[in-house]
Design a protein around this motif. Structure first.
Motif, PDB file in Angstrom:
ATOM      1  N   GLY A   1       3.373  -0.148  16.586  1.00  0.00           N
ATOM      2  CA  GLY A   1       3.959  -0.906  15.430  1.00  0.00           C
ATOM      3  C   GLY A   1       3.107  -1.970  15.033  1.00  0.00           C
ATOM      4  N   GLU A   2       2.053  -2.177  16.028  1.00  0.00           N
ATOM      5  CA  GLU A   2       1.078  -3.300  15.470  1.00  0.00           C
ATOM      6  C   GLU A   2      -0.325  -3.079  15.050  1.00  0.00           C
TER       7      GLU A   2
ATOM      8  N   ASP B   1      -0.007   7.478  15.914  1.00  0.00           N
ATOM      9  CA  ASP B   1      -0.274   6.260  16.295  1.00  0.00           C
ATOM     10  C   ASP B   1      -1.607   6.195  17.177  1.00  0.00           C
TER      11      ASP B   1
ATOM     12  N   THR C   1       5.660  -1.191   3.731  1.00  0.00           N
ATOM     13  CA  THR C   1       5.426  -0.250   4.689  1.00  0.00           C
ATOM     14  C   THR C   1       3.832  -0.028   4.819  1.00  0.00           C
TER      15      THR C   1
ATOM     16  N   SER D   1      -4.666  -8.187  17.443  1.00  0.00           N
ATOM     17  CA  SER D   1      -3.722  -7.582  16.727  1.00  0.00           C
ATOM     18  C   SER D   1      -3.420  -8.477  15.517  1.00  0.00           C
TER      19      SER D   1
ATOM     20  N   TRP E   1       9.307 -14.253   7.985  1.00  0.00           N
ATOM     21  CA  TRP E   1       8.244 -13.873   9.036  1.00  0.00           C
ATOM     22  C   TRP E   1       7.970 -15.444   9.884  1.00  0.00           C
TER      23      TRP E   1
ATOM     24  N   THR F   1       0.802  -7.928   6.915  1.00  0.00           N
ATOM     25  CA  THR F   1       1.333  -7.935   8.277  1.00  0.00           C
ATOM     26  C   THR F   1       1.159  -9.341   9.146  1.00  0.00           C
TER      27      THR F   1
ATOM     28  N   GLY G   1      -0.489  -7.886  13.857  1.00  0.00           N
ATOM     29  CA  GLY G   1       0.894  -7.942  13.970  1.00  0.00           C
ATOM     30  C   GLY G   1       1.519  -6.725  13.072  1.00  0.00           C
ATOM     31  N   ARG G   2       2.748  -6.963  12.948  1.00  0.00           N
ATOM     32  CA  ARG G   2       3.628  -5.888  12.244  1.00  0.00           C
ATOM     33  C   ARG G   2       3.882  -6.061  10.632  1.00  0.00           C
TER      34      ARG G   2
ATOM     35  N   GLU H   1      -3.259   1.738  14.739  1.00  0.00           N
ATOM     36  CA  GLU H   1      -1.936   1.300  14.778  1.00  0.00           C
ATOM     37  C   GLU H   1      -1.438   1.496  16.391  1.00  0.00           C
TER      38      GLU H   1
END
Length: 554
Positions: free
Chosen positions: A431-432, A387, A374, A365, A186, A325, A367-368, A428
């Motif tokens: 995806g963030e 979402d 997961t 945010s 990352w 994340t 992040g991912r 979410e």
């Protein structure tokens, strides 16, 4: 098991990088070749002393290269390490009790200490009547090298205890390897990257993010004690300046409090002539991130070369080794504004346009999900939500710890059916993940959730010093209560707090409590222990005694 990746540097240590310890006026440096030798000798000393394979060995050392060598020496001996918080001038009985609790929880027969903490450890353990050996690190290092196969467990990491008593988390070498690899991917960490850290090494962000991650890659690491950073944050910032140090740091990590300390104590004049263009990642986690603080920090640093991409919000917790994340290092972190009325589990958030107002919240945010992990946002039934819906973060994947110690059961974060229920609330979008706060630090009023972290951020925006403020929320006598606890602040600050609570917490009984300095209970990493404070206020009947404001029905 195959040899852990995080221990492989011991077999091929670099002689051109190492660990530097610095403060305002001095520094010392030890190359990795020397640290690897010290780790091997520490391991050999433990084996010679008869410490069994797989035993948990608490480690009490000052921040610095010796701690790094000892941390790996314990693991090289096939033992499991648990790093204890060294006492400070402010430490009292709570710190001594924590040491005794850890030694008891891990059933330690042996504790390793440096010379600076030998007498302290002997006294603390004698108070507990514990039959625990205290081995001196300096004597272990003087012996012959030795090595055993690693234990399945790598370390026992005790949680900060911000929302309850600390719990020992069992982290295996497989999870440690997975999270370390995911973090380096990352961060896009390479051979020439250099880390700098002020974080305590007993805390997960300092231990994993700023010790294991760089050391496992033979990367240069500069560290200072937290007290050095608090007194003189410019000495820390200087380690990133290409005009002031020969090998400036490129990566660091800090809670949002660290950014606040820098913008409060460092100004443009201090940075005149600085070159911060080599900084690639300033990872920010451990607590809710205020977008307004991010703006202040980037406005201070941008004229001196810091890229807007460098600030990297993240989310993690000890139960997932560390990171869960993160915003990719090549991206500028995003913030969105949502309507307050949407902040309840199961509700869909709607984005708001325009400037700040009392009916909206701006959220940064985090992040991912990192590689191998997961993350789902789940509802009260534990099932994933669509979402954009508010719910609890549930994590699964290769970085998860093996669970808690046997006495670690408690309400809150829990391992269940192969996943980790974090008790952290988020939503979410594309995806963030946008983290709002903890379920245990919130109350529902008029079907809307109030989060202590959000109220604290509002107090900070109103000018109060957040290092001396704690907001606790809860229910008593069938009513929702919001309490702003002000540590050593004056009557004017109390008036400001009353105004903020009125705006932020409609429908609650609101209290402002002024307490002396040091009265807010904190974890060893500096977080407020909200639940402990709530319980104390309840036991002292503070809600009855303190003047309270409430809304008058229309």
């Amino acid at each position: 098991m195959s040899p852990p990746h995080t221990l492989s540097w011991l077999d091929a240590p670099r002689d051109d990088t190492g660990v530097e310890m610095f403060d305002e006026t001095s520094h010392t440096y030890r190359p990795y070749t020397e640290l690897a030798d010290a780790a091997s000798r520490t391991s050999g000393g433990l084996i010679a002393a008869g410490v069994p394979h797989g035993a948990v060995v608490p480690l009490l050392c000052s921040t610095g290269p010796d701690l790094v060598a000892a941390f790996y020496g314990v693991q090289a001996a096939g033992c499991v390490v648990s790093v204890l918080a060294p006492p400070t001038r402010m430490s009292g009985e709570a710190a001594r009790a924590h040491v005794r609790a850890v030694v008891t929880a891990v059933a330690a027969d042996t504790v390793v200490v440096d010379a600076a903490h030998h007498d302290y450890a002997v006294d603390v353990l004698a108070e507990a009547g514990a039959d625990t050996r205290v081995l001196l690190l300096e004597e272990l290092v003087a012996g012959e090298p030795g090595r055993r196969d690693p234990a399945e467990q790598a370390l026992i990491q005790f949680t900060s205890g911000s929302s309850g008593r600390p719990r020992g988390v069992r982290i295996g070498h497989a999870a440690l390897d997975a999270n370390t690899t995911a973090i380096r991917a990352w961060e896009r960490a390479g051979r020439d990257d250099s880390w700098c850290s002020w974080l305590p090494m007993h805390h997960d962000m300092g231990l994993i993010g700023c010790l294991v991650v760089p050391v496992s890659g033979n990367n240069r690491l500069a560290v200072c004690r937290p007290e050095t950073f608090l007194r003189h944050p410019l000495s820390y910032v200087t380690r990133f300046d290409a005009h002031r140090v020969e090998r400036p740091a490129t990566i660091t990590a800090t809670p949002a409090f660290g950014l606040q300390r820098i913008v409060d104590r460092v100004d443009h004049a201090d940075l005149e002539g600085a070159d911060l263009s080599g900084v690639r990642a300033v990872i920010v986690g451990a607590e809710r991130i205020d977008p307004a603080l991010v703006t202040r920090f980037t406005d201070l640093m941008r004229p001196h070369g810091l890229s807007s991409h460098a600030l990297t919000p993240a989310y993690g917790l000890a139960e997932s080794t560390l990171a869960v994340t993160g915003v990719p290092v090549e991206d500028v972190p995003r913030a969105v504004r949502v309507h307050r009325d949407d902040l309840r589990v199961g509700a869909a958030v709607s984005l708001a346009a325009g400037a700040d107002d009392r009916e909206t919240v701006q959220v940064m945010s985090c992040g991912r999900a990192l590689d191998g992990l997961t993350v789902h946002v789940v509802g009260e039934d534990g099932k994933p939500l669509p979402d954009g819906h508010v719910g609890e973060m549930a994590v699964s994947g290769s970085s998860l710890a093996d669970g808690y110690l046997a006495d670690g059961s408690a309400e809150g974060t829990a391992f269940e059916d192969g996943r980790l229920l974090t008790r952290d609330v988020a939503f979410e979008l594309a995806g963030e993940f946008y983290v709002l706060g903890r379920l245990g630090d919130s109350v529902k009023v008029h079907a809307r959730s109030l989060f202590a972290e959000e109220v604290e951020l509002m107090l900070g925006r109103a000018g109060l010093n957040l290092s001396r403020v704690c907001v606790v929320l809860g229910e008593a006598d069938g009513r929702a209560h919001a309490v702003a606890v002000l540590e050593g602040l004056d009557a004017r600050a109390a008036e400001v707090a009353e105004d903020v609570l009125a705006a932020a917490c409609p429908g609650t009984r609101r209290h402002v409590a002024r307490v002396p300095r040091g009265a807010i209970p904190r974890t060893s990493s500096g977080k407020s222990r909200r639940r402990q404070l709530w319980q104390r206020l309840s036991q002292e009947h503070a809600f009855d005694a303190a003047p309270a404001a409430t809304d008058t029905p229309a």
